[in-house]
Scaffold this motif. Structure first.
Motif, PDB file in Angstrom:
ATOM      1  N   UNK A 285     -49.335  60.393  26.023  1.00  0.00           N
ATOM      2  CA  UNK A 285     -49.425  61.084  24.731  1.00  0.00           C
ATOM      3  C   UNK A 285     -49.127  60.152  23.569  1.00  0.00           C
ATOM      4  N   UNK A 286     -48.134  59.290  23.726  1.00  0.00           N
ATOM      5  CA  UNK A 286     -47.778  58.325  22.676  1.00  0.00           C
ATOM      6  C   UNK A 286     -48.969  57.404  22.400  1.00  0.00           C
ATOM      7  N   UNK A 287     -49.580  56.888  23.492  1.00  0.00           N
ATOM      8  CA  UNK A 287     -50.739  55.990  23.346  1.00  0.00           C
ATOM      9  C   UNK A 287     -51.882  56.719  22.627  1.00  0.00           C
ATOM     10  N   UNK A 288     -52.002  58.018  22.934  1.00  0.00           N
ATOM     11  CA  UNK A 288     -53.083  58.822  22.343  1.00  0.00           C
ATOM     12  C   UNK A 288     -52.883  59.003  20.839  1.00  0.00           C
ATOM     13  N   UNK A 289     -51.659  59.362  20.423  1.00  0.00           N
ATOM     14  CA  UNK A 289     -51.462  59.681  18.999  1.00  0.00           C
ATOM     15  C   UNK A 289     -51.450  58.432  18.108  1.00  0.00           C
ATOM     16  N   UNK A 290     -51.198  57.263  18.702  1.00  0.00           N
ATOM     17  CA  UNK A 290     -51.283  56.059  17.849  1.00  0.00           C
ATOM     18  C   UNK A 290     -52.697  55.472  17.898  1.00  0.00           C
ATOM     19  N   UNK A 291     -53.611  56.217  18.567  1.00  0.00           N
ATOM     20  CA  UNK A 291     -55.024  55.826  18.558  1.00  0.00           C
ATOM     21  C   UNK A 291     -55.382  54.734  19.543  1.00  0.00           C
ATOM     22  N   UNK A 292     -54.558  54.571  20.597  1.00  0.00           N
ATOM     23  CA  UNK A 292     -54.867  53.520  21.579  1.00  0.00           C
ATOM     24  C   UNK A 292     -54.658  54.028  23.001  1.00  0.00           C
ATOM     25  N   UNK A 293     -55.377  55.125  23.386  1.00  0.00           N
ATOM     26  CA  UNK A 293     -55.133  55.706  24.713  1.00  0.00           C
ATOM     27  C   UNK A 293     -55.395  54.739  25.861  1.00  0.00           C
ATOM     28  N   UNK A 294     -56.339  53.796  25.637  1.00  0.00           N
ATOM     29  CA  UNK A 294     -56.672  52.846  26.718  1.00  0.00           C
ATOM     30  C   UNK A 294     -55.594  51.765  26.867  1.00  0.00           C
ATOM     31  N   UNK A 295     -54.656  51.724  25.903  1.00  0.00           N
ATOM     32  CA  UNK A 295     -53.619  50.666  25.923  1.00  0.00           C
ATOM     33  C   UNK A 295     -52.285  51.162  26.489  1.00  0.00           C
ATOM     34  N   UNK A 296     -52.295  52.323  27.178  1.00  0.00           N
ATOM     35  CA  UNK A 296     -51.029  52.921  27.621  1.00  0.00           C
ATOM     36  C   UNK A 296     -50.212  51.956  28.490  1.00  0.00           C
ATOM     37  N   UNK A 297     -50.879  51.193  29.356  1.00  0.00           N
ATOM     38  CA  UNK A 297     -50.143  50.263  30.231  1.00  0.00           C
ATOM     39  C   UNK A 297     -49.532  49.133  29.403  1.00  0.00           C
ATOM     40  N   UNK A 298     -50.330  48.537  28.502  1.00  0.00           N
ATOM     41  CA  UNK A 298     -49.827  47.453  27.648  1.00  0.00           C
ATOM     42  C   UNK A 298     -48.635  47.915  26.810  1.00  0.00           C
ATOM     43  N   UNK A 299     -48.752  49.125  26.246  1.00  0.00           N
ATOM     44  CA  UNK A 299     -47.679  49.652  25.381  1.00  0.00           C
ATOM     45  C   UNK A 299     -46.391  49.834  26.191  1.00  0.00           C
ATOM     46  N   UNK A 300     -46.515  50.465  27.365  1.00  0.00           N
ATOM     47  CA  UNK A 300     -45.304  50.759  28.129  1.00  0.00           C
ATOM     48  C   UNK A 300     -44.691  49.514  28.755  1.00  0.00           C
TER      49      UNK A 300
END
Length: 453
Positions: A189-204
């Motif tokens: 959800x966090x990746x989605x709301x900052x506009x980068x759903x495909x980056x969820x692994x990189x973000x976490x």
């Protein structure tokens, strides 16, 4: 003559170390049983077809492969052998491998025995696993895992129960811990709301390092992964989330209002936290958004346990995963599980000196051997001591008293029973306390009462 040695990354365990390890395993086992989990065991070897492709490319490289028995070169052409291609050689010469973890064999077990199992199926498994890893401090090629999983149930009460199990085990071991909780859906959800759903692994992966490298370096890493400055700015209040668990949840509800999956994660955590409040946990339970272990694997709750009094990595971890058995053609079986890190728990208990005395003691009393007549007299007495649960032994030879006393000393035997001619005639036992050096003349009954813990 070459000195014997052991394989790199493996260990011998002394009697004292085994007593300590068994104390840990017995504690975990008894708590698992208390919560209705049933024990299974699977073979050390699995077919490579079961193991390959389940742990990613890196995991495949770390599998110990076993050469086919008999002539493992049968079926190879000279040309194939001259190629010296280890990957294609292993594919043809090895059909079996040592298990890499307990999860994949468990999935295989569930699929093979699905007609005998009643779901939800609660199992625990305490067995060694093997990884062809580079050995280093705290990382071994052979080590034990202590897993518990519930499969065939989507209920979050299972997560609540596993948190209780963690709490009970560490309470019995007297280790102060903090259990950290997160949810994969919140991270998505966090990746989605900052506009980068495909980056969820990189973000976490980046925010997982917050404790180690600090906020500035985390933000630099996020920039290097092609995240826009705007997305990183939106991420800041979430990374730096503070307050009680309920305050964090309220903030998340607002921050993730536009993300359906994010709100589902918040709802799941709300349920788990509300239920754990009803059961009076002894240790702290903390919502931690930087927790991202096994991200490609977990689909719901993520659990990790940190020791509070020792600097060491996670000592227990787990989470919810969907479709465990899908890899073997049985889709839709959801599960949730935890694994206690026995080796790290062993280190924590050693550092804090938390082993109860009776858990590491072996023989309680040694009977001195003066000769055949005395040892014949002792044998029925020692049998009675053992029936009363008192660990006892008789020195096998009638050798010098000094040698027998030295044996008791070097084996940390706290008492020595002396029965010579006089004691035999009066049906008494001279009991010597090896720590204080004091001696008492006692009847067998009095001896038994003294020797009981």
């Amino acid at each position: 003559m070459q000195k014997p040695s052991i394989v790199k990354g493996t260990r011998d365990f002394s009697p004292e170390e085994m007593a300590k390890r068994n104390y840990i395993f017995d504690t975990i086992r008894s708590v698992y049983k208390l919560f209705g989990y049933k024990q299974i065991e699977t073979p050390s070897m699995e077919n490579l077809s079961t193991l390959m492709g389940k742990y990613g490319e890196e995991g495949d490289k770390l599998l110990f492969k076993i050469l086919n028995s008999g002539d493992c070169l049968a079926g190879f052409t000279d040309e194939e052998l001259l190629q010296k291609n280890s990957v294609s050689f292993a594919a043809k010469a090895c059909e079996k491998g040592l298990r890499y973890d307990l999860t994949v064999p468990f999935a295989r077990y569930v699929v093979m025995h699905r007609n005998e199992i009643s779901f939800p199926f609660k199992r625990y498994q305490i067995q060694p696993v093997w990884r062809a890893d580079r050995p280093q401090k705290g990382r071994y090629r052979e080590f034990f895992q202590c897993d518990a999983d519930v499969v065939g149930s989507d209920s979050l009460l299972n997560e609540v129960e596993l948190i209780q199990i963690i709490d009970e085990v560490f309470s019995r071991l007297n280790v102060r811990v903090c259990t950290k909780l997160n949810n994969r859906k919140i991270l998505s959800g966090i990746a989605e709301i900052i506009g980068a759903p495909e980056k969820v692994v990189d973000i976490t992966v980046a925010i997982d390092k917050l404790d180690k490298i600090g906020l500035e370096k985390v933000n630099e890493e996020l920039l290097s992964k092609d995240l826009s400055q705007e997305a990183i700015d939106k991420l800041q209040p979430i990374i730096l989330l503070e307050g009680s668990n309920s305050q964090k949840l309220q903030t998340l509800k607002t921050s993730l209002a536009a993300s359906e999956i994010g709100l589902k994660g918040v709802e799941e955590l709300e349920f788990i936290l509300a239920k754990t409040e009803l059961i009076n946990l002894k240790s702290e339970l903390e919502l931690d958004l930087t927790l991202a272990r096994g991200l490609n694997y977990y689909t719901g709750a993520i659990i990790e346990v940190k020791a509070l009094d020792v600097q060491i990595g996670s000592i227990t971890g787990g989470g919810r995963y969907d479709n465990l058995t899908g890899i073997f053609g049985l889709p839709g079986v959801s599960g949730v599980g935890i694994s206690f890190g026995a080796d790290r728990i062993f280190d924590v208990l050693n550092q804090l000196d938390l082993y109860p005395k009776d858990s590491v003691l072996g023989t309680r009393v040694l009977f001195v051997n003066f000769g055949e007549a005395e040892s014949d007299y002792i044998l029925p007495i020692i049998s009675r001591f053992r029936q009363e649960g008192i660990s006892s032994e008789i020195y096998p030879e009638s050798t010098k008293m000094k040698k027998q006393m030295s044996y008791a000393d070097s084996n940390n035997i706290p008492y020595v029973a002396i029965i010579g001619e006089n004691e035999k005639n009066s049906h008494m036992i001279m009991l010597k306390n090896m720590q204080t050096g004091t001696q008492e003349l006692l009847s067998a009954d009095e001896c038994i009462n003294t020797l009981r813990y």
